[in-house]
Structures are given as structure tokens and as C-alpha cells.
Design an enzyme around this catalytic site. Structure first.
Site, short mmCIF file in Angstrom:
data_model
loop_
_atom_site.label_atom_id
_atom_site.label_comp_id
_atom_site.label_asym_id
_atom_site.label_seq_id
_atom_site.Cartn_x
_atom_site.Cartn_y
_atom_site.Cartn_z
N ASN A 65 10.99 3.49 -0.51
CA ASN A 65 10.94 2.46 0.38
C ASN A 65 11.41 1.12 0.15
O ASN A 65 11.25 0.07 0.37
CB ASN A 65 9.33 2.17 0.65
CG ASN A 65 8.71 3.03 1.74
OD1 ASN A 65 9.48 3.84 2.20
ND2 ASN A 65 7.40 3.27 1.56
N ARG A 118 0.75 -1.40 -0.03
CA ARG A 118 -0.05 -0.25 -0.13
C ARG A 118 1.00 1.08 -0.06
O ARG A 118 0.02 2.28 -0.01
CB ARG A 118 -1.07 -0.07 1.19
CG ARG A 118 -1.82 -1.10 1.24
CD ARG A 118 -2.87 -0.90 2.32
NE ARG A 118 -3.77 -0.11 2.32
CZ ARG A 118 -4.34 0.43 3.40
NH1 ARG A 118 -4.03 0.32 4.55
NH2 ARG A 118 -5.30 1.39 3.08
N ASP A 119 2.15 1.43 0.21
CA ASP A 119 3.06 2.38 -0.01
C ASP A 119 4.35 2.10 -0.50
O ASP A 119 5.27 2.69 0.05
CB ASP A 119 3.07 2.85 1.52
CG ASP A 119 3.80 4.46 1.67
OD1 ASP A 119 3.45 5.33 0.63
OD2 ASP A 119 4.12 4.90 2.57
N LEU A 120 4.32 1.60 -1.73
CA LEU A 120 5.46 1.40 -2.41
C LEU A 120 5.96 2.66 -3.06
O LEU A 120 5.25 3.32 -3.79
CB LEU A 120 5.27 0.39 -3.70
CG LEU A 120 5.32 -1.19 -3.32
CD1 LEU A 120 5.14 -2.09 -4.39
CD2 LEU A 120 6.53 -1.61 -2.54
#
Length: 199
Positions: free
Chosen positions: A21, A15-17
Site C-alpha cells: 500500500n 488500519r492497513d499499512l
């Protein structure tokens, strides 16, 4: 892509690529290994890729799929992750984020020919037209590498973080075997423990 496929296979969505990251771990004997970090807003998903929790989250807009930015309900979080993966690939290869004010702007001229179709598929505005999950994207990348290798006799991993920013001679063939590493497995195990505690 292989690491994302592993995450999806275990029943989670990241959900937060984003580029921040994904870190490259340098090893003396095994070369450079990209690893996915920051599972702070990762969630369990069902077989259709829908998030099982009602917990709200704010992923990075610069890498989010259109349906995520519109805050639509019942989305396939795996396909949203694949979109973010496509943004990362595009940014590594062109130095530019494809998400512009006017929509999705893919720089075809800057993309290596062998990866254009894969990145286009990842960045489709309609979720159903993207790869279904990280594993499908990984399989497509493998196919592109094999096809190119058969035609010219060798393969590059030019979209890798290491090659793009550290100028290290690391091929995709090396990294694709190591993408799903110990760190990712630890993060998934932690998420599974949290999920089981809620049951």
C-alpha cells in the site's frame, strides 16, 4: 512516517499499512515520492485514537499489531498504525518481516545503527511503549537523521522504497518534504466527506 502523521492529524487511522500500500511515484524533476494508498478500511478516530465506527475490518495479518491480531476492543488505532509502519521499515532494511510465529523478531544486525532505536520503538508489543502517532515516529526519524548527519557529515535514506527496490539515489531529506502529497490529501478529503455524511 510524515504521511501517516498527516493522516492521524486529520483524525483518521489507516488500519492497513503494508508494503503493497506504499507506492513510489517517479517525477522527472522532483525525484521519487512515496505515497500511501488504499484507504478502504480507514476510519475516524477520537482524541485517544479509538475508532468511532463499529464497522469490522480485516487488515493484513503480516503487518498488524498484536492487539489488532487479538481483536481487542478500544485500542489506540494510531499506535497500531505505527506498529505496521515499523514492520514496513524493518522489511525494507532487512528483507524480512519481523513478525514470526514465535512473536516479534527484530534483526538488529541488519538494521542501520541510526534507525535501530526508532524501529524498536515502533515494534514494541505493548502499545503504550510505541510512538503515540505517525508524527511522533516522523520526528524520531528526523532526529535520527540529524544526529547521524552531524556525526558523519551526510545522511542516507536507505529505508526508502525507491532506494531499496529501484536503486535510485534519493535521500530522506528530499522525501520527508513531499510525503504528505496531493494524493493523500485527496483520500483524506474523501474520508471526511463520508464522515460528515453520517453526522
Amino acid at each position: 512516517a510524515a504521511g501517516l502523521g498527516y493522516i492521524h492529524k486529520r483524525g483518521f487511522a489507516h488500519r492497513d499499512l503494508k508494503l503493497d500500500n506504499i507506492k513510489v511515484a517517479l517525477h522527472l524533476h522532483s525525484g521519487s515520492v512515496p505515497r500511501i494508498f488504499d484507504f478502504s478500511i480507514a476510519e475516524c478516530i477520537d482524541e485517544q485514537g479509538r475508532i468511532l465506527s463499529s464497522q469490522s475490518a480485516e487488515p493484513s495479518v503480516q503487518y498488524s499489531a498484536p492487539e489488532v491480531q487479538k481483536n481487542l476492543q478500544g485500542i489506540d488505532a494510531r499506535r497500531a498504525d505505527v506498529f505496521s509502519l515499523g514492520v514496513i521499515f524493518h522489511e525494507l532494511l532487512t528483507g524480512r518481516n519481523p513478525l514470526q510465529e514465535g512473536g516479534i523478531a527484530i534483526d538488529e544486525a541488519m538494521l542501520p545503527r541510526r534507525y535501530r532505536a526508532v524501529i524498536r520503538a515502533c515494534l514494541q508489543e505493548t502499545p503504550e511503549r510505541r510512538y503515540r502517532d505517525g508524527n511522533a515516529a516522523y520526528q524520531a526519524l528526523q532526529h535520527a537523521e540529524r544526529y547521524y548527519a552531524e556525526r558523519v557529515g551526510f545522511a542516507f535514506g536507505s529505508f526508502l522504497v525507491a532506494a531499496a527496490f529501484l536503486s535510485l539515489p534519493v535521500g530522506w531529506g528530499m522525501v520527508r518534504e513531499r510525503m504528505s502529497t496531493y494524493h493523500t490529501n485527496q483520500c483524506i478529503t474523501s474520508l471526511e466527506m463520508k464522515r460528515d455524511a453520517k453526522v
